[in-house]
Write a protein that holds these residues in place. Structure first.
Motif, PDB file in Angstrom:
ATOM      1  N   ILE A  29      41.446  46.398  40.736  1.00  0.00           N
ATOM      2  CA  ILE A  29      40.090  46.766  40.303  1.00  0.00           C
ATOM      3  C   ILE A  29      39.105  45.709  40.777  1.00  0.00           C
ATOM      4  O   ILE A  29      39.325  44.513  40.554  1.00  0.00           O
ATOM      5  CB  ILE A  29      40.037  46.902  38.770  1.00  0.00           C
ATOM      6  N   PRO A  30      38.021  46.092  41.450  1.00  0.00           N
ATOM      7  CA  PRO A  30      37.051  45.105  41.944  1.00  0.00           C
ATOM      8  C   PRO A  30      36.481  44.250  40.811  1.00  0.00           C
ATOM      9  O   PRO A  30      36.110  44.757  39.756  1.00  0.00           O
ATOM     10  CB  PRO A  30      35.959  45.973  42.591  1.00  0.00           C
ATOM     11  N   VAL A  86      35.690  48.523  30.838  1.00  0.00           N
ATOM     12  CA  VAL A  86      35.704  48.737  32.287  1.00  0.00           C
ATOM     13  C   VAL A  86      37.131  48.792  32.834  1.00  0.00           C
ATOM     14  O   VAL A  86      37.534  49.765  33.488  1.00  0.00           O
ATOM     15  CB  VAL A  86      34.902  47.627  33.003  1.00  0.00           C
ATOM     16  N   VAL A  87      37.894  47.746  32.565  1.00  0.00           N
ATOM     17  CA  VAL A  87      39.202  47.611  33.202  1.00  0.00           C
ATOM     18  C   VAL A  87      40.208  48.631  32.665  1.00  0.00           C
ATOM     19  O   VAL A  87      40.878  49.321  33.438  1.00  0.00           O
ATOM     20  CB  VAL A  87      39.736  46.178  33.025  1.00  0.00           C
ATOM     21  N   GLU A  97      33.405  44.129  36.581  1.00  0.00           N
ATOM     22  CA  GLU A  97      33.387  43.306  35.364  1.00  0.00           C
ATOM     23  C   GLU A  97      32.186  42.367  35.362  1.00  0.00           C
ATOM     24  O   GLU A  97      31.558  42.149  34.316  1.00  0.00           O
ATOM     25  CB  GLU A  97      34.677  42.500  35.271  1.00  0.00           C
ATOM     26  N   ALA A  98      31.877  41.810  36.534  1.00  0.00           N
ATOM     27  CA  ALA A  98      30.732  40.897  36.613  1.00  0.00           C
ATOM     28  C   ALA A  98      29.437  41.610  36.236  1.00  0.00           C
ATOM     29  O   ALA A  98      28.596  41.054  35.510  1.00  0.00           O
ATOM     30  CB  ALA A  98      30.636  40.320  38.023  1.00  0.00           C
ATOM     31  N   ALA A  99      29.297  42.862  36.710  1.00  0.00           N
ATOM     32  CA  ALA A  99      28.094  43.629  36.375  1.00  0.00           C
ATOM     33  C   ALA A  99      28.019  43.889  34.873  1.00  0.00           C
ATOM     34  O   ALA A  99      26.939  43.809  34.263  1.00  0.00           O
ATOM     35  CB  ALA A  99      28.094  44.943  37.151  1.00  0.00           C
ATOM     36  N   ALA A 100      29.175  44.201  34.261  1.00  0.00           N
ATOM     37  CA  ALA A 100      29.188  44.453  32.822  1.00  0.00           C
ATOM     38  C   ALA A 100      28.843  43.191  32.035  1.00  0.00           C
ATOM     39  O   ALA A 100      28.107  43.233  31.038  1.00  0.00           O
ATOM     40  CB  ALA A 100      30.552  44.986  32.395  1.00  0.00           C
TER      41      ALA A 100
END
Length: 284
Positions: free
Chosen positions: A172-173, A194-195, A177-180
Motif C-alpha cells: 500500500i502506498p 486507510v490501510v 497514510e501521509a495524506a490522512a
C-alpha cells in the motif's frame, strides 16, 4: 516499436486439449475425496461391504446423519470447535495487525532478523511443543478449557498471519497514510481507516487460514481437553469407532458435517481469498 502491442498467444488444439485435461484432472482429484465421503455417508454397512464395490447408494439414507448426533454429543463438539476457532482467529488477527504494520511501516532495526525469526517459529513442529505446553497449562489449571486451545492456536498461526499482512501493508502506498495524517488523523487512525480497508483480501486470507488450521487441529485438542464435553470435532469424529468395529458410513457422515463450515466460508469469501493468495506479493 514501443507503441505496438504484442499479439495474443494463439493456442493449438493440442495445447487446449492438454490444458483442459489438466484442469479436469485437478478438479476431479480435488473433489473426489469429498464426493466419495458423501456417497459413503449415504450407504448402509451392507452396501459398503458389497463386492464388487457399489459406488452409489441404493437409496438416499440419512440415518447415519441422525446417528451422528445421538451416539455422541456431536452438537457439543461442533460448538466447541466453532468457539475455539473463532476466538483464536480473532485473537491472532488482533495481535498480527499491529505487529505486521510495525514491521511494514516503521524503521525498526533488525527488521530482517525479526522476519527471519517469525519464519523460523512457523517451522516448529507442534509435537515438540506438546509437553512444555501441557505442563504450563496444567500449572495454570487451564486444561479442559477453551483457553487451553485458543492460546496455542493463535500463537501457532501468528507467523503466517504476520507474513501475509506484512506483504499487503508493504504494497500500500505510504502517500495515502501521509495524506490522512496531514488531515489530522493519527497513525493508528490511518491504519484503521486507510490501510485495513485496502488490505481486506489479506485480512480475509489470514483469517481463513487461521480458522481452518484451528478447526482441523487434532494433537493439541486430543491432549489438552480430555473431558467428553470439551472435545472438538476433529477429536470427536474418532470416538465413533469401537474396539473391533469401524462404522465407516457413520464416520463419513460426521466428517461431512465437520467439513460444512470450511466449505461455506470458502464459498462465501472465495473471491477475497483468491485475491489474497495472488496479491500483496509486492515488497515485504
Amino acid at each position: 516499436m514501443s507503441g505496438e502491442t504484442a499479439a495474443p498467444e494463439r493456442l493449438t488444439l493440442g495445447d487446449k486439449v492438454g490444458r483442459w485435461a489438466g484442469l479436469t484432472a485437478l478438479i476431479v482429484g480435488g473433489f473426489f475425496p469429498l464426493v466419495w465421503m458423501l456417497l459413503t455417508s449415504l450407504k448402509t454397512e451392507a452396501e459398503l461391504q458389497k463386492f464388487p464395490v457399489q459406488y452409489l447408494p441404493g437409496m438416499l439414507n440419512f440415518a447415519n446423519y441422525a446417528r451422528v448426533f445421538t451416539e455422541q454429543p456431536f452438537a457439543r463438539f461442533f460448538f466447541n470447535s466453532m468457539t475455539v476457532s473463532l476466538l483464536s482467529t480473532a485473537l491472532c488477527i488482533a495481535v498480527a495487525v499491529p505487529a505486521a504494520y510495525a514491521l511494514a511501516r516503521l524503521n525498526i532495526r533488525g527488521r530482517g532478523l525479526l522476519l527471519t525469526a517469525v519464519v523460523a517459529f512457523s517451522m516448529f513442529p507442534v509435537v515438540s511443543l506438546l509437553v512444555p505446553l501441557f505442563r504450563l497449562f496444567r500449572g495454570l489449571s487451564l486444561l479442559n478449557s477453551y483457553p487451553a486451545l485458543i492460546l496455542p492456536y493463535a500463537a501457532l498461526s501468528l507467523p503466517v498471519a504476520i507474513l501475509t499482512l506484512v506483504a499487503f501493508f508493504s504494497a500500500i502506498p505510504r502517500d495515502l497514510e501521509a495524506a490522512a495524517m496531514i488531515d489530522g488523523t493519527s497513525r493508528v487512525g490511518a491504519l484503521m481507516r486507510v490501510v485495513l480497508p485496502l488490505s481486506a483480501p489479506g485480512m480475509v486470507t489470514a483469517a481463513l487460514l487461521i480458522f481452518v488450521n484451528s478447526w482441523n487441529e487434532f494433537l493439541l485438542a486430543l491432549s489438552f481437553n480430555t473431558k467428553l464435553d470439551m472435545r472438538t470435532v476433529s477429536v470427536g469424529v474418532t470416538l465413533y469407532q469401537g474396539e473391533f468395529a469401524f462404522p465407516w458410513p457413520l464416520i463419513a457422515a460426521a466428517v461431512v458435517i465437520a467439513t460444512i463450515p470450511v466449505v461455506m466460508l470458502i464459498a462465501v469469501f472465495q473471491r477475497r481469498f483468491v485475491a489474497g493468495l495472488t496479491a500483496g506479493g509486492g515488497k515485504a
